[in-house]
Write a protein that holds these residues in place. Sequence first.
Motif, PDB file in Angstrom:
ATOM      1  N   GLY A 104      -4.313  -2.530   4.718  1.00 20.35           N
ATOM      2  CA  GLY A 104      -5.314  -2.659   6.291  1.00 20.35           C
ATOM      3  C   GLY A 104      -4.563  -1.631   7.253  1.00 20.35           C
ATOM      4  O   GLY A 104      -4.178  -0.590   7.642  1.00 20.35           O
ATOM      5  N   PHE A 105      -3.979  -2.607   8.304  1.00 22.14           N
ATOM      6  CA  PHE A 105      -3.536  -2.446   9.760  1.00 22.14           C
ATOM      7  C   PHE A 105      -1.653  -2.600   9.710  1.00 22.14           C
ATOM      8  O   PHE A 105      -1.147  -2.162  11.095  1.00 22.14           O
ATOM      9  CB  PHE A 105      -4.358  -2.787  10.819  1.00 22.14           C
ATOM     10  CG  PHE A 105      -4.060  -4.614  11.185  1.00 22.14           C
ATOM     11  CD1 PHE A 105      -4.975  -5.619   9.951  1.00 22.14           C
ATOM     12  CD2 PHE A 105      -3.529  -5.453  11.217  1.00 22.14           C
ATOM     13  CE1 PHE A 105      -5.059  -6.823   9.984  1.00 22.14           C
ATOM     14  CE2 PHE A 105      -3.581  -6.534  11.295  1.00 22.14           C
ATOM     15  CZ  PHE A 105      -4.097  -7.220  10.370  1.00 22.14           C
ATOM     16  N   LYS A 106      -1.710  -3.779   9.123  1.00 19.16           N
ATOM     17  CA  LYS A 106       0.212  -4.107   9.827  1.00 19.16           C
ATOM     18  C   LYS A 106       0.866  -3.559   8.872  1.00 19.16           C
ATOM     19  O   LYS A 106       1.213  -3.789   7.273  1.00 19.16           O
ATOM     20  CB  LYS A 106      -0.030  -5.810   9.589  1.00 19.16           C
ATOM     21  CG  LYS A 106       1.261  -6.211  10.100  1.00 19.16           C
ATOM     22  CD  LYS A 106       1.469  -7.689  10.237  1.00 19.16           C
ATOM     23  CE  LYS A 106      -0.397  -8.054  11.344  1.00 19.16           C
ATOM     24  NZ  LYS A 106       0.043  -9.585  11.273  1.00 19.16           N
ATOM     25  N   ASP A 152       3.791  -1.092   4.461  1.00 17.75           N
ATOM     26  CA  ASP A 152       2.197  -1.579   4.675  1.00 17.75           C
ATOM     27  C   ASP A 152       1.993  -1.495   3.277  1.00 17.75           C
ATOM     28  O   ASP A 152       1.343  -2.237   2.501  1.00 17.75           O
ATOM     29  CB  ASP A 152       1.853   0.218   4.312  1.00 17.75           C
ATOM     30  CG  ASP A 152       0.237   0.012   5.089  1.00 17.75           C
ATOM     31  OD1 ASP A 152      -0.773  -1.125   4.866  1.00 17.75           O
ATOM     32  OD2 ASP A 152      -0.370   1.358   5.342  1.00 17.75           O
ATOM     33  N   TYR A 204       1.098  -1.016  -0.194  1.00 20.09           N
ATOM     34  CA  TYR A 204       0.335  -0.083   0.138  1.00 20.09           C
ATOM     35  C   TYR A 204       0.932   1.653   0.099  1.00 20.09           C
ATOM     36  O   TYR A 204       0.534   2.224  -0.701  1.00 20.09           O
ATOM     37  CB  TYR A 204      -1.385   0.290   0.583  1.00 20.09           C
ATOM     38  CG  TYR A 204      -1.618   1.472   1.177  1.00 20.09           C
ATOM     39  CD1 TYR A 204      -1.411   2.206   2.379  1.00 20.09           C
ATOM     40  CD2 TYR A 204      -3.118   1.119   0.338  1.00 20.09           C
ATOM     41  CE1 TYR A 204      -2.844   2.841   1.947  1.00 20.09           C
ATOM     42  CE2 TYR A 204      -3.957   2.306   0.598  1.00 20.09           C
ATOM     43  CZ  TYR A 204      -3.560   3.089   1.360  1.00 20.09           C
ATOM     44  OH  TYR A 204      -4.674   4.558   1.704  1.00 20.09           O
TER      45      TYR A 204
END
Lengths: 111, 115
Positions: free
Chosen positions: A96-98, A93, A31
């Motif tokens: 999402g979140f991680k 990245d 990302y």
Amino acid sequence: KQEVTQIPAALSVPEGENLVLNCSFTDSAIYNLQWFRQDPGKGLTSLLLIQSSQREQTSGRLNASLDKSSGRSTLYIAASQPGDSATYLCAVDTGGFKTIFGAGTRLFVKA
Amino acid sequence: DTGVSQDPRHKITKRGQNVTFRCDPISEHNRLYWYRQTLGQGPEFLTYFQNEAQLEKSRLLSDRFSAERPKGSFSTLEIQRTEQGDSAMYLCASSLVQINTGELFFGEGSRLTVL
């Protein structure tokens, strides 16, 4: 599983030298990629963020490039100074979140 | 805007004691993350919140660890019955999902030493 590797693990250069730090990642579906600086015993300071659609970002003496197809990013530091001495961390990245971090490159710039 | 704030900066405790760390994110940021960093390594993801909801926990987060973010503002990370292996830097980060860049902003960290 995304893995991030930074080479070299440590680097010592004389003041004024231009230098390149390398970061490689195993999965090109990212990302964004972010470069951080960390001084001993301190938190992380964001240097540059490259979105997946971008090829490079510049801030002052710093230039970061991104080549998703080869799974590589470089951080170029021009005219290094003793104040640049720190650990430089690359972080990917995956969406999402991680965010996955490399182990960093410890840079020492000699006066 | 004073950035991400963490407290305490350094905690020394004896094995078996409980410790709690606090993180205050950048005020408008709705995502908050906890990472753990050991010497010579990059930070490792522990958990994250979007607003007050804890949406993901790493397998690194054993049942001795608990994190909360009441009302979607500050967060706490508690470690119960500390072990020497818990000695590390605990880093908090925040981001604003609406701007869609995913840029993370970190605090100065809380260093835990378990004797």
